[in-house]
Design an enzyme around this catalytic site. Sequence first.
Site, short mmCIF file in Angstrom:
data_model
loop_
_atom_site.label_atom_id
_atom_site.label_comp_id
_atom_site.label_asym_id
_atom_site.label_seq_id
_atom_site.Cartn_x
_atom_site.Cartn_y
_atom_site.Cartn_z
N HIS A 277 7.15 -3.91 9.56
CA HIS A 277 6.39 -2.72 10.04
C HIS A 277 7.31 -1.51 9.83
CE1 HIS A 277 3.54 -0.37 12.19
NE2 HIS A 277 3.68 -0.84 13.42
N HIS A 316 0.56 -3.78 1.67
CA HIS A 316 0.02 -3.36 2.97
C HIS A 316 -1.14 -4.28 3.33
CE1 HIS A 316 -1.48 -0.73 6.14
NE2 HIS A 316 -0.28 -0.21 6.12
N ASP A 372 6.63 3.68 3.52
CA ASP A 372 8.07 3.48 3.70
C ASP A 372 8.86 3.51 2.40
OD1 ASP A 372 8.02 3.20 6.49
OD2 ASP A 372 7.23 1.18 6.28
N1 CMC Z 1 6.88 -7.94 -2.32
C1 CMC Z 1 6.53 -9.06 -3.00
N2 CMC Z 1 5.42 -9.76 -2.73
C2 CMC Z 1 4.62 -9.31 -1.77
C3 CMC Z 1 4.92 -8.14 -1.02
C4 CMC Z 1 6.10 -7.45 -1.34
N3 CMC Z 1 6.42 -6.34 -0.68
N4 CMC Z 1 3.95 -7.94 -0.11
C5 CMC Z 1 3.08 -8.94 -0.26
N5 CMC Z 1 3.48 -9.78 -1.26
C6 CMC Z 1 2.77 -10.96 -1.78
C7 CMC Z 1 2.92 -12.13 -0.83
O1 CMC Z 1 4.04 -12.91 -1.17
C8 CMC Z 1 1.62 -12.84 -1.04
O2 CMC Z 1 1.69 -13.53 -2.27
P1 CMC Z 1 0.98 -15.00 -2.41
O3 CMC Z 1 -0.49 -14.71 -2.28
O4 CMC Z 1 1.40 -15.48 -3.76
O5 CMC Z 1 1.51 -15.83 -1.29
C9 CMC Z 1 0.60 -11.71 -1.24
O6 CMC Z 1 1.37 -10.63 -1.76
C10 CMC Z 1 -0.08 -11.26 0.06
O7 CMC Z 1 0.94 -10.94 1.01
P2 CMC Z 1 0.83 -11.20 2.56
O8 CMC Z 1 2.21 -11.37 3.14
O9 CMC Z 1 -0.17 -12.29 2.83
O10 CMC Z 1 0.20 -9.82 3.03
P3 CMC Z 1 0.14 -9.26 4.51
O11 CMC Z 1 -1.07 -8.42 4.59
O12 CMC Z 1 0.29 -10.35 5.52
O13 CMC Z 1 1.47 -8.39 4.60
C11 CMC Z 1 2.97 -6.60 4.52
C12 CMC Z 1 1.51 -7.00 4.53
C13 CMC Z 1 3.07 -5.07 4.63
C14 CMC Z 1 3.68 -7.20 5.77
C15 CMC Z 1 3.64 -7.10 3.21
O14 CMC Z 1 3.03 -6.52 2.09
C16 CMC Z 1 5.14 -6.87 3.19
O15 CMC Z 1 5.90 -7.69 3.71
N6 CMC Z 1 5.61 -5.74 2.58
C17 CMC Z 1 7.01 -5.39 2.59
C18 CMC Z 1 7.35 -4.77 3.94
C19 CMC Z 1 6.81 -3.36 4.07
O16 CMC Z 1 6.95 -2.55 3.16
N7 CMC Z 1 6.22 -3.07 5.24
C20 CMC Z 1 5.72 -1.72 5.56
C21 CMC Z 1 4.24 -1.68 5.68
S1 CMC Z 1 3.60 -0.01 5.68
C22 CMC Z 1 4.24 0.76 7.07
C23 CMC Z 1 3.71 0.21 8.31
O17 CMC Z 1 2.54 0.40 8.63
O18 CMC Z 1 4.49 -0.40 9.03
#
Ligand code: CMC
Length: 433
Positions: A277, A316, A372
Amino acid sequence: MTTQQNSGAADGESLTITDNRTGSSYELAITDGTIRATELRQIKVNEDDFGLMTYDPAFMNTASCRSEVTFLDGEAGILRYRGYPIEQLAEQSSFLEVAYLLMYGDLPSGDQLSSWTSDIEGEAAAPAALADLISAFPKGSHPMGMLQSAIAALGTLHPESKDIADAGNRETQVKRLIAQVATLGAMAYRHNAGKPFVEPRSDLGYAADFLSMMFQDGDSPYEPDERIVRALDVLLILHADHEQNCSTSTVRAVGSSQADPYASMAAGIGGLYGPLHGGANEAVLAMLDRIQTKDAIAGFMEGVKDGKERLMGFGHRVYKNYDPRASIIKKACDDVFEVTGVNPKLEIAVELERIALEDEYFVKRRLYPNVDFYSGLIYEALGIPLDMFTVMFAIGRAPGWLAQWNEMLNDKEQKIARPRQVYVGADERPYAG
Ligand code: CMC
């Protein structure tokens, strides 16, 4: 087949569900693209059955409230506060004006903005007890931990804040929290830097006063560059609300127990702290520091695609398109770097973005830069240390948390937040000592 009709489904849109266990059909009303989860409880195999529930780990598809604060269309990359496009607010508004908008629903008149601003400025000086509290932390403590503790501690000095039924009392606490989150954040920084705390100044405006509380040194008054102040104000506006994210849902959930706003906001700060987050802005800079040169980018990206790590600042839960906040921040980088000189890590960030936007791994998963990805580059250029980045996010998000908390308390449908579970543990078994 028996059909049971839910009241309310008769006139409008509805959903018919057939339970194949019993052959019974049910008609549920659809309102604003949702069905009421509690209406599923009438779907039972017999009278003793608890009734059907939904299973939704991480709330992937559950609306927990009806809200008028922020509209977000993640497919189209649209973000609006109270109907106003984020691009227009970032261009024309100020952070405290946006805070007012989030809280009350409309932009303030000139007089309303003046009294809102002076009320907030009037609350900015930290009580002595909090100076003592922050001073008691070991040097090097994470400022988010200090901020979270200080906000919770502030509540103990204002026991009247527990009267959450009194709208006027709530407003007083909201103004104090918006003021104090900046003061206490700056104090956490000064403590770690081994520098004396700086008193707030009411002649500067919110963003410039924060910079002064961070960076005032010596006897001559701190005079920040106007372009830097504006860029910081824009960053705060961009972070001010983002509907039902992890920290905001936490503030609402804790507030739903009728905890005071200090306890609720401290819980939200805890939610924001994590690297998935708000902590992502810190993680992005750590990542750019580690990559160091453009030559190392290809190897890093292979590691990401192999699942060894994440490209921080990308992806996201809701945006499946370019995060509109990231576009605005990318432009703000230019203004700041005009004053401070270009942050050399910008080149690596731009190259990471370019590769990711063309790479099938990211394209297929619809991963774009989020808020971010570029914000940390600006913070670093302003001389704000890495571990303060998430504090910057918390300062910006405070009005959103508080507007959502206030909305929750005014919502007659809300009750204490209490999800259900599917128990999958052991059946009853005897304790054989
Ligand atoms: N780098 C590489 N792969 C990714 C990333 C990333 N940053 N984000 C998602 N994926 C992949 C993930 O591995 C998954 O692949 P697969 O389907 O093959 O397993 C797919 O994309 C879907 O990801 P998810 O984890 O199921 O998606 P989510 O909606 O649960 O997670 C998230 C959203 C923001 C936590 C995630 O994208 C992430 O960890 N991003 C990096 C951390 C980040 O930048 N966070 C800030 C978010 S914006 C500010 C805020 O509101 O806090």
